[in-house]
Write a protein that holds these residues in place. Structure first.
Motif, mmCIF file in Angstrom:
data_model
loop_
_atom_site.group_PDB
_atom_site.id
_atom_site.type_symbol
_atom_site.label_atom_id
_atom_site.label_comp_id
_atom_site.label_asym_id
_atom_site.label_seq_id
_atom_site.Cartn_x
_atom_site.Cartn_y
_atom_site.Cartn_z
ATOM 1 N N UNK A 175 1.053 -1.282 0.054
ATOM 2 C CA UNK A 175 0.095 -0.065 -0.061
ATOM 3 C C UNK A 175 0.741 1.281 -0.004
ATOM 4 N N UNK A 176 1.867 1.171 0.904
ATOM 5 C CA UNK A 176 2.788 2.371 0.886
ATOM 6 C C UNK A 176 3.410 2.645 -0.713
ATOM 7 N N UNK A 177 3.883 1.634 -1.170
ATOM 8 C CA UNK A 177 4.381 1.548 -2.260
ATOM 9 C C UNK A 177 3.366 2.332 -3.590
ATOM 10 N N UNK A 178 2.284 1.870 -3.351
ATOM 11 C CA UNK A 178 1.204 2.159 -4.432
ATOM 12 C C UNK A 178 0.798 3.552 -4.129
ATOM 13 N N UNK A 179 0.688 3.963 -2.998
ATOM 14 C CA UNK A 179 0.525 5.277 -2.593
ATOM 15 C C UNK A 179 1.625 6.347 -3.116
ATOM 16 N N UNK A 180 2.853 6.044 -3.049
ATOM 17 C CA UNK A 180 4.057 6.989 -3.204
ATOM 18 C C UNK A 180 3.768 6.900 -5.193
ATOM 19 N N UNK A 181 3.648 5.948 -5.553
ATOM 20 C CA UNK A 181 3.346 5.989 -7.029
ATOM 21 C C UNK A 181 2.381 7.016 -7.472
ATOM 22 N N UNK A 182 1.128 6.664 -6.810
ATOM 23 C CA UNK A 182 -0.062 7.396 -7.143
ATOM 24 C C UNK A 182 0.280 9.009 -6.909
ATOM 25 N N UNK A 183 0.872 9.305 -5.633
ATOM 26 C CA UNK A 183 0.917 10.736 -5.663
ATOM 27 C C UNK A 183 2.293 11.319 -6.480
ATOM 28 N N UNK A 184 3.059 10.295 -6.803
ATOM 29 C CA UNK A 184 4.094 10.959 -7.810
ATOM 30 C C UNK A 184 3.550 11.046 -9.141
ATOM 31 N N UNK A 185 2.645 10.514 -9.624
ATOM 32 C CA UNK A 185 1.628 10.559 -10.734
ATOM 33 C C UNK A 185 0.953 11.961 -10.768
ATOM 34 N N UNK A 186 0.503 12.214 -9.362
ATOM 35 C CA UNK A 186 -0.293 13.232 -9.420
ATOM 36 C C UNK A 186 0.459 14.494 -9.269
#
Length: 122
Positions: free
Chosen positions: A58-69
Motif C-alpha cells: 500500500x505504501x509503495x502504491x500510494x507513493x506511485x499514485x502521488x508521484x503521478x499526481x
C-alpha cells in the motif's frame, strides 16, 4: 483507496468462519491468527507464507499514485475530466485556468489590503 485484505478480514470476519470454510489448512488456527497465520510462533506448515506485505505494498502504491499526481499534465487532465464529466455543484476544486483566475483574484485582493506588495500587472 487501497484494499487491505488482512484488515477487511478482521473487520468483516473476526472469527474467521469464511476462512475456515474455504481454506482447510487454517481450520485449527486460533481466532487471533486466522487472518495472519504467518505471525504464529509455529505457522501451519501446509500454508505458504504471504507473497505480499499489504502495508508495504500500500505504501509503495500510494507513493506511485502521488508521484503521478505531482507529474506534468495531471492537473490539466483532471480538469478536463471534471469539465467533461463532473458537476459544477460537486464541490471539487478546479485546477488549470479556473484555479489560476481564482489565484489571481486572491493576489489582487491581498495587494489591495497590503500596499507593501507593490504594483501588480492588472
Amino acid at each position: 483507496r487501497i484494499y487491505n485484505p488482512v484488515k477487511q478480514g478482521k473487520d468483516h470476519d473476526p472469527e474467521g468462519r469464511f476462512v475456515r470454510r474455504w481454506v482447510p489448512e487454517l481450520r485449527d488456527v486460533p481466532d487471533a491468527f486466522i487472518h495472519e497465520p504467518w505471525r504464529m510462533e509455529t505457522p501451519p506448515k501446509s500454508y505458504p507464507p504471504p507473497l505480499v506485505d499489504p502495508v508495504q505494498a500500500a505504501k509503495e502504491a500510494k507513493d506511485r499514485i502521488f508521484a503521478l499526481r505531482r507529474g506534468e499534465g495531471f492537473r490539466r487532465e483532471a480538469d478536463a475530466i471534471q469539465t467533461a464529466h463532473g458537476s459544477r455543484r460537486s464541490g471539487l476544486p478546479q485546477f488549470g485556468a479556473k484555479s489560476q483566475r481564482a489565484a489571481r483574484k486572491r493576489e489582487v485582493a491581498e495587494a489591495k489590503r497590503d500596499p507593501r506588495q507593490g504594483a501588480l500587472d492588472l
